[in-house]
Write an enzyme that holds these catalytic residues in place. Sequence first.
Site, PDB file in Angstrom:
ATOM      1  N   GLU A   1      -8.476   0.321  -1.578  1.00 30.52           N
ATOM      2  CA  GLU A   1      -9.827   0.224  -0.815  1.00 30.52           C
ATOM      3  C   GLU A   1      -9.923   1.196   0.059  1.00 30.52           C
ATOM      4  OE1 GLU A   1      -6.843  -0.963  -1.150  1.00 30.52           O
ATOM      5  OE2 GLU A   1      -6.404  -3.662  -1.008  1.00 30.52           O
TER       6      GLU A   1
ATOM      7  N   CYS B   1      -4.591   3.657  -0.548  1.00 31.43           N
ATOM      8  CA  CYS B   1      -5.094   3.320  -1.510  1.00 31.43           C
ATOM      9  C   CYS B   1      -6.242   2.630  -1.551  1.00 31.43           C
ATOM     10  CB  CYS B   1      -4.441   1.509  -0.681  1.00 31.43           C
ATOM     11  SG  CYS B   1      -3.298   0.749   0.719  1.00 31.43           S
TER      12      CYS B   1
ATOM     13  N   CYS C   1      -3.520  -4.318   1.399  1.00 29.09           N
ATOM     14  CA  CYS C   1      -2.420  -4.363   2.466  1.00 29.09           C
ATOM     15  C   CYS C   1      -2.715  -4.091   4.364  1.00 29.09           C
ATOM     16  CB  CYS C   1      -2.219  -2.628   2.263  1.00 29.09           C
ATOM     17  SG  CYS C   1      -2.630  -1.092   2.902  1.00 29.09           S
TER      18      CYS C   1
ATOM     19  N   GLU D   1      -1.337   8.241  -5.408  1.00 31.30           N
ATOM     20  CA  GLU D   1       0.114   8.531  -5.145  1.00 31.30           C
ATOM     21  C   GLU D   1       0.325   9.946  -4.781  1.00 31.30           C
ATOM     22  OE1 GLU D   1       1.760   3.983  -6.563  1.00 31.30           O
ATOM     23  OE2 GLU D   1       3.038   6.139  -7.134  1.00 31.30           O
ATOM     24  N   SER D   2       1.292  10.357  -4.285  1.00 27.22           N
ATOM     25  CA  SER D   2       1.608  11.660  -3.880  1.00 27.22           C
ATOM     26  C   SER D   2       3.138  11.522  -3.593  1.00 27.22           C
ATOM     27  CB  SER D   2       1.400  12.227  -2.427  1.00 27.22           C
ATOM     28  OG  SER D   2       2.167  13.257  -2.111  1.00 27.22           O
ATOM     29  N   ALA D   3       3.880  12.967  -4.237  1.00 32.88           N
ATOM     30  CA  ALA D   3       5.404  13.313  -4.107  1.00 32.88           C
ATOM     31  C   ALA D   3       5.603  12.425  -3.177  1.00 32.88           C
ATOM     32  CB  ALA D   3       5.673  14.327  -5.362  1.00 32.88           C
ATOM     33  N   SER D   4       5.062  13.670  -2.013  1.00 31.79           N
ATOM     34  CA  SER D   4       5.715  12.794  -0.717  1.00 31.79           C
ATOM     35  C   SER D   4       5.567  11.323  -0.103  1.00 31.79           C
ATOM     36  CB  SER D   4       5.013  14.208   0.214  1.00 31.79           C
ATOM     37  OG  SER D   4       3.752  14.274  -0.116  1.00 31.79           O
ATOM     38  N   TYR D   5       5.010  10.351  -1.196  1.00 31.28           N
ATOM     39  CA  TYR D   5       4.442   9.092  -0.689  1.00 31.28           C
ATOM     40  C   TYR D   5       4.201   9.147   0.162  1.00 31.28           C
ATOM     41  CZ  TYR D   5       8.380   8.699  -3.847  1.00 31.28           C
ATOM     42  OH  TYR D   5       9.196   8.158  -4.994  1.00 31.28           O
TER      43      TYR D   5
ATOM     44  N   ASN E   1      -5.951   4.209  -6.001  1.00 33.59           N
ATOM     45  CA  ASN E   1      -4.749   4.312  -5.805  1.00 33.59           C
ATOM     46  C   ASN E   1      -4.641   5.755  -5.936  1.00 33.59           C
ATOM     47  OD1 ASN E   1      -3.951   3.112  -7.465  1.00 33.59           O
ATOM     48  ND2 ASN E   1      -2.294   1.926  -6.507  1.00 33.59           N
TER      49      ASN E   1
END
EC number: 3.5.4.5
Length: 129
Positions: free
Chosen positions: A55, A53, A85, A44-48, A42
């Site tokens: 997968e 993921c 998810c 992630e990004s600061a802007s969510y 996975n």
Amino acid sequence: MDKKLLIKKAFEAREKAYVPYSGYHVGACVLTGRGKTYTGCNIESASYTPTICAERTAIAKAVSEGERDIKAIAITGDSEWTYPCGVCRQVIREFGKDILVIIAKSQEEYREYTLDELLPNSFGPEDLD
Ligand SMILES: [Zn+2]
């Protein structure tokens, strides 16, 4: 099918997770019909919103290399049992209802499902025929 190898590679991929916000690491490993494996973690990004993921990272790597025949995916995460998810279930579904989904708690302890068991009565490519 070497399930233990898929699980081992999923665990290795999990160590590469880029998760500065959640701290929740996930790794995945896809097996294709040609016997190739593709791993993902996975990211992630600061802007969510752009967060992806493990997968879907693994599937994107496989498909971008010309693979569409996906036989299995092994998944491991920071929870005791980390299940895909809803978005990832739908993306896995794109490539087949019978794909084996291996949820690994450890190298030795894992559970097996078909995608159809995790996403019953699903919408898929044949619905658009
Ligand atoms: Zn997901």
